[in-house]
Design an enzyme around this catalytic site. Sequence first.
Site, PDB file in Angstrom:
ATOM      1  N   HIS A 181      84.963  -1.649  61.552  1.00 20.06           N
ATOM      2  CA  HIS A 181      84.952  -0.633  61.802  1.00 20.06           C
ATOM      3  C   HIS A 181      84.469   0.570  60.294  1.00 20.06           C
ATOM      4  O   HIS A 181      84.648   1.603  60.427  1.00 20.06           O
ATOM      5  CB  HIS A 181      85.731   0.685  62.199  1.00 20.06           C
ATOM      6  CG  HIS A 181      86.188  -0.214  63.573  1.00 20.06           C
ATOM      7  ND1 HIS A 181      87.382   0.447  64.515  1.00 20.06           N
ATOM      8  CD2 HIS A 181      86.099  -1.666  64.386  1.00 20.06           C
ATOM      9  CE1 HIS A 181      87.272  -0.393  65.404  1.00 20.06           C
ATOM     10  NE2 HIS A 181      86.648  -1.913  65.197  1.00 20.06           N
ATOM     11  N   HIS A 221      85.400  -9.153  61.500  1.00 18.81           N
ATOM     12  CA  HIS A 221      84.882  -7.571  61.946  1.00 18.81           C
ATOM     13  C   HIS A 221      85.433  -6.174  61.777  1.00 18.81           C
ATOM     14  O   HIS A 221      86.624  -5.997  61.787  1.00 18.81           O
ATOM     15  CB  HIS A 221      85.591  -7.746  64.279  1.00 18.81           C
ATOM     16  CG  HIS A 221      85.304  -6.414  64.974  1.00 18.81           C
ATOM     17  ND1 HIS A 221      83.732  -5.475  64.794  1.00 18.81           N
ATOM     18  CD2 HIS A 221      85.733  -5.779  65.832  1.00 18.81           C
ATOM     19  CE1 HIS A 221      84.191  -5.099  65.779  1.00 18.81           C
ATOM     20  NE2 HIS A 221      85.389  -5.192  66.384  1.00 18.81           N
ATOM     21  N   TYR A 237      69.761  -9.594  48.333  1.00 25.27           N
ATOM     22  CA  TYR A 237      70.792  -9.946  48.610  1.00 25.27           C
ATOM     23  C   TYR A 237      71.283  -9.494  49.905  1.00 25.27           C
ATOM     24  O   TYR A 237      72.291 -10.013  50.415  1.00 25.27           O
ATOM     25  CB  TYR A 237      72.120  -9.498  47.160  1.00 25.27           C
ATOM     26  CG  TYR A 237      71.916 -10.213  46.059  1.00 25.27           C
ATOM     27  CD1 TYR A 237      72.922 -11.620  46.096  1.00 25.27           C
ATOM     28  CD2 TYR A 237      71.250  -9.953  45.361  1.00 25.27           C
ATOM     29  CE1 TYR A 237      72.954 -12.682  45.269  1.00 25.27           C
ATOM     30  CE2 TYR A 237      71.322 -10.406  43.827  1.00 25.27           C
ATOM     31  CZ  TYR A 237      71.918 -11.373  43.962  1.00 25.27           C
ATOM     32  OH  TYR A 237      72.088 -12.724  42.878  1.00 25.27           O
TER      33      TYR A 237
END
Length: 285
Positions: A95, A93, A120
């Site tokens: 930002h 995860h 891709y």
Amino acid sequence: MSETRLREDICRFGRSLFEPGLTPGSSGNISIRIDDGGWLVTPTNASLGFLDPAKLSRLSPDGKLISGDAPTKEVPLHTALYQTRNAARDVVHLHSTHSVAISMLPEIDPPAALPPLTAYYLMKCGATALVPYYRPGDPAVADAIKGLAGKYSSVLLANHGPVVSGDTLEAAVFATEELEETAKLYLLLRGMNPRYLSPQQIKDLVKVFGVTPLEHGHHDEPPTAAPTDREIQAAARVLDKEGHHRPWWPESIKPYYEMDASGPLAKSESEDIVWRILVAASKAK
């Protein structure tokens, strides 16, 4: 693979994401599910560029801290992906800037957040879902992820960032990087009528590589260019002159040019209405 090696991999890949600026400061988190059902996860308020293998959080299968520093507040997010995607062994995860930017755009379609720009992107990420905004660490985000029923390995959290699962940490990291590059491409090409992969080309990728096909949405056609400020003002002047004769423009509402944040219809809301009118009109041409 030994737990020692897994700890080293988290630190190594964390730094590979930090150095090019994909996860600034103490943002972002990584987890790996281990053979006993528990998992390793990066600590809260830790930079992915300067992780210590010995301080990684070791969690039990039920999510309790066994050793290491306190875990990231995003544990519910990781847990939901592991519970709904049986093949998931790793979760990343971030930002990352362009992915966050995409998650904030009004035209993004939740079942297909990005169009089929490149082979891709589809091969690494498949389809990407967009889920609504939840504050960081909010347990409710787990329900939003579970609501996707394990269909997506790649998810965008609105106004927050991407979360990607993989069967290896390398696969999850590479997919996260591919998602960020595709988001960057989308922003660079926005309003330029780019050529997407055709349905036949997508079917070929599905057949050869087993990629997840995109659901139909607003990306079936290239997005219309956003109207310019001059166009918005011109449309607003039309509304000012004619709007009082429309049932959806009450007499009590001020003309557009007199609006402020205190009015019954904020100026920003009026701009959104005008924007949608312009987009609809351009598509009808």
